[in-house]
Motif scaffolding. Structure first.
Motif, PDB file in Angstrom:
ATOM      1  N   UNK A  48       0.832  -1.165   0.000  1.00  0.00           N
ATOM      2  CA  UNK A  48       0.000   0.000   0.000  1.00  0.00           C
ATOM      3  C   UNK A  48       0.890   1.247   0.000  1.00  0.00           C
ATOM      4  N   UNK A  49       1.428   1.674   1.153  1.00  0.00           N
ATOM      5  CA  UNK A  49       2.102   2.974   1.164  1.00  0.00           C
ATOM      6  C   UNK A  49       3.143   3.059   2.268  1.00  0.00           C
ATOM      7  N   UNK A  50       4.354   3.514   1.885  1.00  0.00           N
ATOM      8  CA  UNK A  50       5.379   3.829   2.869  1.00  0.00           C
ATOM      9  C   UNK A  50       5.278   5.313   3.196  1.00  0.00           C
ATOM     10  N   UNK A  51       5.886   5.711   4.278  1.00  0.00           N
ATOM     11  CA  UNK A  51       5.940   7.123   4.624  1.00  0.00           C
ATOM     12  C   UNK A  51       6.810   7.304   5.846  1.00  0.00           C
ATOM     13  N   UNK A  52       7.433   8.450   5.934  1.00  0.00           N
ATOM     14  CA  UNK A  52       8.253   8.696   7.112  1.00  0.00           C
ATOM     15  C   UNK A  52       8.604  10.169   7.203  1.00  0.00           C
ATOM     16  N   UNK A  56       7.306  11.645  12.875  1.00  0.00           N
ATOM     17  CA  UNK A  56       6.375  10.514  12.864  1.00  0.00           C
ATOM     18  C   UNK A  56       7.075   9.167  12.929  1.00  0.00           C
ATOM     19  N   UNK A  57       8.366   9.132  12.634  1.00  0.00           N
ATOM     20  CA  UNK A  57       9.070   7.863  12.557  1.00  0.00           C
ATOM     21  C   UNK A  57       8.716   7.149  11.266  1.00  0.00           C
ATOM     22  N   UNK A  58       9.135   5.909  11.166  1.00  0.00           N
ATOM     23  CA  UNK A  58       8.839   5.118   9.980  1.00  0.00           C
ATOM     24  C   UNK A  58       7.419   4.586  10.033  1.00  0.00           C
ATOM     25  N   UNK A  59       6.676   4.804   8.965  1.00  0.00           N
ATOM     26  CA  UNK A  59       5.280   4.376   8.902  1.00  0.00           C
ATOM     27  C   UNK A  59       5.076   3.547   7.638  1.00  0.00           C
ATOM     28  N   UNK A  60       4.220   2.568   7.725  1.00  0.00           N
ATOM     29  CA  UNK A  60       3.970   1.715   6.569  1.00  0.00           C
ATOM     30  C   UNK A  60       2.580   1.111   6.687  1.00  0.00           C
ATOM     31  N   UNK A  78      -0.897  -1.704   9.680  1.00  0.00           N
ATOM     32  CA  UNK A  78      -0.260  -0.390   9.687  1.00  0.00           C
ATOM     33  C   UNK A  78       0.724  -0.370  10.846  1.00  0.00           C
ATOM     34  N   UNK A  79       1.945   0.072  10.566  1.00  0.00           N
ATOM     35  CA  UNK A  79       2.907   0.327  11.637  1.00  0.00           C
ATOM     36  C   UNK A  79       3.254   1.810  11.579  1.00  0.00           C
ATOM     37  N   UNK A  80       3.434   2.386  12.746  1.00  0.00           N
ATOM     38  CA  UNK A  80       3.733   3.822  12.824  1.00  0.00           C
ATOM     39  C   UNK A  80       4.807   4.060  13.875  1.00  0.00           C
ATOM     40  N   UNK A  87      14.167   5.534   8.151  1.00  0.00           N
ATOM     41  CA  UNK A  87      12.809   5.356   8.653  1.00  0.00           C
ATOM     42  C   UNK A  87      11.929   4.522   7.729  1.00  0.00           C
ATOM     43  N   UNK A  88      12.118   4.635   6.423  1.00  0.00           N
ATOM     44  CA  UNK A  88      11.343   3.807   5.496  1.00  0.00           C
ATOM     45  C   UNK A  88      11.666   2.339   5.737  1.00  0.00           C
ATOM     46  N   UNK A  89      12.959   2.021   5.844  1.00  0.00           N
ATOM     47  CA  UNK A  89      13.353   0.635   6.147  1.00  0.00           C
ATOM     48  C   UNK A  89      12.801   0.188   7.495  1.00  0.00           C
TER      49      UNK A  89
END
Length: 115
Positions: A48-52, A56-60, A78-80, A87-89
Motif C-alpha cells: 500500500x504505502x510507505x511514509x516517514x 512521525x518515525x517510519x510508517x507503513x 499499519x505500523x507507525x 525510517x522507510x526501512x
C-alpha cells in the motif's frame, strides 16, 4: 485503528489496489511516481504505502497475501512511529516481522485478530 480501516477500505478499490501494487505508475498531475516499498512482490506483499518523517518515525500501511494451512490469507496492517536511521526501512522491517508473526500465530491455531 482508523489507519487500518482506511487500508482495508483502500484495497477494496480495484484501481487503487492496482496502482499501489506497481513499482511505478503515471498519475494525473503528479506524473511518474516511484514506489519505495522494497517488500512489494516479496513474501506476499502486494502494496500500500510507505511514509516517514522524523516527527512521525517510519510508517507503513501494507497488505500481504500468504497461504496458511492451504488457505489464502490476507493480512492488512499499519505500523507507525518506527525508530531507526532509515525510517522507510524501519517501517517496512516492522511490517515484515508483524506479517511473519501473524502467519506463525495463525499456523498454531491463533485467531485472525492479532493486535
Amino acid at each position: 485503528m482508523t489507519s487500518l480501516l482506511l487500508a482495508m477500505a483502500a484495497m477494496q478499490v480495484p484501481a487503487l489496489a492496482e496502482v499501489v501494487g506497481q513499482r511505478s505508475a503515471v498519475l494525473p498531475v503528479a506524473g511518474r511516481v516511484e514506489n519505495t516499498d522494497r517488500l512489494l512482490g516479496h513474501d506476499g506483499f502486494v502494496g500500500i504505502k510507505t511514509g516517514s518523517m522524523r516527527a512521525a518515525g517510519g510508517c507503513f500501511m501494507f497488505q500481504a497475501v500468504r497461504r496458511v494451512d492451504g488457505h489464502r490469507t490476507v493480512i492488512t496492517g499499519v505500523v507507525m512511529g518506527q525508530p531507526g536511521r532509515d525510517l522507510v526501512d524501519a517501517g517496512q522491517d516492522a511490517a515484515a516481522r508483524l506479517v511473519d508473526g501473524v502467519e506463525a500465530r495463525l499456523r498454531t491455531g491463533g485467531t485472525s485478530a492479532v493486535r
